[in-house]
Design a protein around this motif. Structure first.
Motif, short mmCIF file in Angstrom:
data_model
loop_
_atom_site.label_atom_id
_atom_site.label_comp_id
_atom_site.label_asym_id
_atom_site.label_seq_id
_atom_site.Cartn_x
_atom_site.Cartn_y
_atom_site.Cartn_z
N MET A 49 83.61 60.03 54.42
CA MET A 49 82.84 59.96 53.50
C MET A 49 82.31 61.00 52.42
SD MET A 49 80.02 57.77 55.60
CE MET A 49 78.95 57.67 54.24
N TYR A 50 82.42 62.20 53.12
CA TYR A 50 82.12 63.34 52.41
C TYR A 50 83.26 64.66 52.00
CZ TYR A 50 77.60 61.34 53.10
OH TYR A 50 76.68 60.54 53.13
N ALA A 51 84.58 64.44 52.53
CA ALA A 51 85.41 65.57 52.31
C ALA A 51 85.75 65.59 50.95
CB ALA A 51 86.39 65.30 52.98
N PRO A 52 85.67 66.83 50.49
CA PRO A 52 85.89 67.14 48.79
C PRO A 52 87.44 66.61 48.51
CG PRO A 52 85.91 69.09 49.91
CD PRO A 52 85.66 68.18 51.14
N VAL A 56 82.70 38.00 67.39
CA VAL A 56 83.31 38.32 66.19
C VAL A 56 82.33 37.55 65.23
CG1 VAL A 56 85.02 36.53 65.85
CG2 VAL A 56 85.20 38.68 64.45
N LEU A 57 81.69 36.57 65.47
CA LEU A 57 80.83 35.59 64.66
C LEU A 57 79.68 36.37 64.48
CD1 LEU A 57 81.58 31.96 65.54
CD2 LEU A 57 82.70 33.26 63.85
N GLU A 58 79.09 36.92 65.58
CA GLU A 58 77.95 37.75 65.38
C GLU A 58 78.20 38.96 64.41
OE1 GLU A 58 77.23 39.04 69.43
OE2 GLU A 58 76.92 37.07 70.36
N LEU A 59 79.30 39.56 64.48
CA LEU A 59 79.51 40.66 63.65
C LEU A 59 79.61 40.36 62.35
CD1 LEU A 59 80.38 43.61 63.17
CD2 LEU A 59 82.72 42.81 63.43
N VAL A 60 80.23 39.23 61.83
CA VAL A 60 80.15 38.54 60.36
C VAL A 60 78.48 38.09 60.00
CG1 VAL A 60 80.71 36.54 58.95
CG2 VAL A 60 82.53 37.58 60.48
N GLU A 61 77.76 37.57 61.14
CA GLU A 61 76.65 37.35 60.64
C GLU A 61 75.72 38.51 60.46
OE1 GLU A 61 72.72 34.54 62.55
OE2 GLU A 61 74.30 35.48 63.79
N SER A 62 75.81 39.62 61.05
CA SER A 62 75.07 40.62 60.93
C SER A 62 75.24 41.48 59.51
CB SER A 62 75.57 41.84 61.89
OG SER A 62 77.04 42.47 61.75
N VAL A 63 76.24 41.12 59.01
CA VAL A 63 76.67 41.56 57.64
C VAL A 63 76.12 40.56 56.53
CG1 VAL A 63 78.15 42.16 55.91
CG2 VAL A 63 78.30 42.94 58.17
N LEU A 64 76.43 39.09 56.80
CA LEU A 64 76.09 37.94 55.90
C LEU A 64 74.42 37.73 55.90
CD1 LEU A 64 79.46 35.86 56.04
CD2 LEU A 64 78.81 37.90 54.47
N ARG A 65 74.05 37.91 57.16
CA ARG A 65 72.73 37.59 57.20
C ARG A 65 72.02 38.60 58.14
NH1 ARG A 65 68.92 34.18 60.61
NH2 ARG A 65 67.55 33.07 59.53
N PRO A 66 71.80 39.59 57.49
CA PRO A 66 71.35 41.14 58.55
C PRO A 66 69.98 40.67 58.89
CG PRO A 66 71.63 41.52 55.87
CD PRO A 66 71.86 39.80 56.17
N PRO A 67 69.89 41.62 59.88
CA PRO A 67 68.72 41.40 61.12
C PRO A 67 67.62 41.23 60.37
CG PRO A 67 70.61 42.99 61.85
CD PRO A 67 71.04 42.60 60.47
N ILE A 102 83.15 49.29 70.41
CA ILE A 102 82.88 50.71 69.67
C ILE A 102 83.04 50.20 68.30
CG2 ILE A 102 84.36 52.73 69.31
CD1 ILE A 102 82.96 53.08 71.68
N LEU A 103 83.94 49.43 67.62
CA LEU A 103 83.96 49.38 66.25
C LEU A 103 82.50 48.56 65.88
CD1 LEU A 103 87.56 48.10 65.77
CD2 LEU A 103 86.48 49.76 64.26
N LYS A 104 82.08 47.61 66.65
CA LYS A 104 80.71 47.06 66.55
C LYS A 104 79.65 47.92 66.36
CE LYS A 104 77.85 43.03 67.73
NZ LYS A 104 77.66 42.08 68.76
N ALA A 105 79.64 48.82 67.44
CA ALA A 105 78.69 49.96 67.39
C ALA A 105 78.81 50.83 65.97
CB ALA A 105 78.93 50.91 68.35
N LEU A 106 79.93 51.15 65.57
CA LEU A 106 80.07 52.00 64.34
C LEU A 106 79.45 51.24 63.10
CD1 LEU A 106 83.67 53.21 64.76
CD2 LEU A 106 81.87 54.93 64.92
N ILE A 107 79.87 49.83 63.09
CA ILE A 107 79.35 49.27 62.05
C ILE A 107 77.76 49.14 61.96
CG2 ILE A 107 78.99 46.72 61.19
CD1 ILE A 107 81.97 46.57 62.02
N THR A 108 77.25 48.89 63.12
CA THR A 108 75.57 48.87 63.37
C THR A 108 74.92 50.38 62.86
OG1 THR A 108 76.05 47.38 64.96
CG2 THR A 108 73.95 48.43 64.94
N ASN A 109 75.62 51.24 63.40
CA ASN A 109 75.22 52.54 63.17
C ASN A 109 75.86 53.14 61.65
OD1 ASN A 109 73.79 53.66 65.56
ND2 ASN A 109 75.40 52.53 66.20
N ASP A 165 75.37 53.11 57.40
CA ASP A 165 74.58 52.50 55.98
C ASP A 165 75.39 52.27 55.08
OD1 ASP A 165 71.93 52.58 57.58
OD2 ASP A 165 71.84 54.79 57.33
N SER A 166 76.65 52.97 55.11
CA SER A 166 77.47 52.85 53.79
C SER A 166 78.47 51.58 53.73
CB SER A 166 78.54 54.12 53.75
OG SER A 166 79.60 53.56 52.99
#
Length: 353
Positions: free
Chosen positions: A152-155, A238-249, A182-189, A191-192
């Motif tokens: 995200m931040y490397a110049p 995987v549907l829970e993952l989709v829902e977390s984005v399309l219908r945020p908590p 691990i991927l789901k946790a990365l997505i959850t944590n 903000d970008s």
């Protein structure tokens, strides 16, 4: 000073390998802190920063590496061929990547070193005990978060590109059964929106790879929600993952256009899963069950469609730069969204249960 410290470390018996695997580091720290070790645990992370930097300086300076009388080539080979040591090294070197005030040059050398030891490493299933490899996952997760921040931040674009390659390499080194979590946790944590989109796209690629590699998708005559042992990504999660984005908590549709990258990626993932399950006549994720189709239609897609239509209508006749950018951003999202709606409507007509 770095040269002198390297000589002292070598004199104390601290090899590059022992610094990377952190075993001797914790032993020495325990010796220094003595009975007050628990009271000084907050300092241990700084000790590990020092251990990581000791190795990185050997990568930066041939003079420093020569002073230690060690072969970095041999160390790279050893780490490349030993998964446990490799995970330990990743856990140590993450301290360089996560330290905000360190020069990018040091982080660049760290990225290159990690790429060398992870290149071509595909985990599959880790052969050790569950308790053994699971104990490394927290360190691997925080290492991935550190790599994410570099992306995200490397110049320099080249550093970002190599960091992304490293991200994929470290993920590939994680046991198949743990990679999705691990991927789901990365997505959850994260903000970008752009990084969330990248992680979701990795999930989709993993699922596509599993389909390509598994003959069971073509041969399975039944349609059920049970996870195939060779397809750990194809689960209802995987549907829970989709829902977390399309219908945020927090409720309601996602914030647009700010979250447009993540939303577009989630829609593409949903469309891919829906079409793949339909074509293969499977239902491992449960995406084709009527209840999930109704839920996706009423709770994810229609509210999102209403939001997108409203924003597009509001901006379509406005020609200032912000309005133009908003319309351009939402155009591809709108196309995929309405394709998803069409697919779900088609499946609902066919579904009776």
């Amino acid at each position: 000073m770095v040269l002198e410290l390297s000589q002292i470390s070598s004199y104390c018996g601290l090899t590059y390998m022992s610094l990377l695997t952190a075993f001797d580091v914790e032993t020495v720290a325990g010796f220094v802190f003595g009975e007050d070790k628990d009271a000084h645990m907050s300092c241990l992370s700084h000790v590990k920063h020092g251990a990581a930097l000791s190795v990185v300086w050997g990568l930066v300076s041939e003079e420093v590496a020569h002073a230690t009388k060690e072969s970095l080539v041999a160390i790279k080979d050893d780490l490349h061929n030993n998964q446990t040591k490799r995970w330990q090294a990743i856990g140590t070197l993450k301290h360089v990547l996560s330290f905000v005030n360190l020069p990018w040059e040091l982080k660049k050398h760290t990225i290159n070193f990690l790429l060398c030891i992870t290149d071509g490493c595909v985990s599959g299933e880790y052969l050790g005990e569950h308790s053994e490899w699971s104990s490394y996952m927290p360190n691997i997760f925080t290492a991935l978060q550190a790599i994410k921040m570099v992306i995200m931040y490397a110049p320099e674009p080249e550093v970002r590109k190599k960091s992304f390659a490293l991200l994929k390499a470290v993920l590939a080194d994680i046991p198949d059964t743990q990679r999705f979590d691990i991927l789901k946790a990365l997505i959850t944590n994260t903000d970008s929106s752009s990084m969330i989109a990248i992680f979701i796209d990795i999930v989709r690629r993993e699922m596509h790879m599993e389909v390509c590699n598994s003959t069971s998708v073509k041969e399975a005559p039944d349609s059920n929600n049970e996870m195939h042992p060779d397809m750990p990504f194809w689960t209802p999660s995987v549907l829970e993952l989709v829902e977390s984005v399309l219908r945020p908590p927090r409720g309601g549709p996602p914030s647009l256009p700010d979250a447009s990258d993540a939303v577009l990626s989630a829609l593409n993932l949903y469309r891919f899963v829906l079409m793949t399950e339909s074509t293969g006549k499977t239902n491992r994720t449960g995406v084709l069950s009527r209840s999930n189709l109704v839920k996706a239609y009423n709770e994810w897609l229609l509210p999102l469609g209403t939001l997108v239509s409203g924003i597009m209508t509001e901006n379509k006749n406005d020609y200032d730069q912000l309005a133009v950018d908003t319309v351009c951003t939402l155009n591809p999202l709108e196309l995929v969204l309405y394709r998803c709606i069409e697919l779900v409507e088609e499946k609902l007509k066919q579904s009776t249960t």
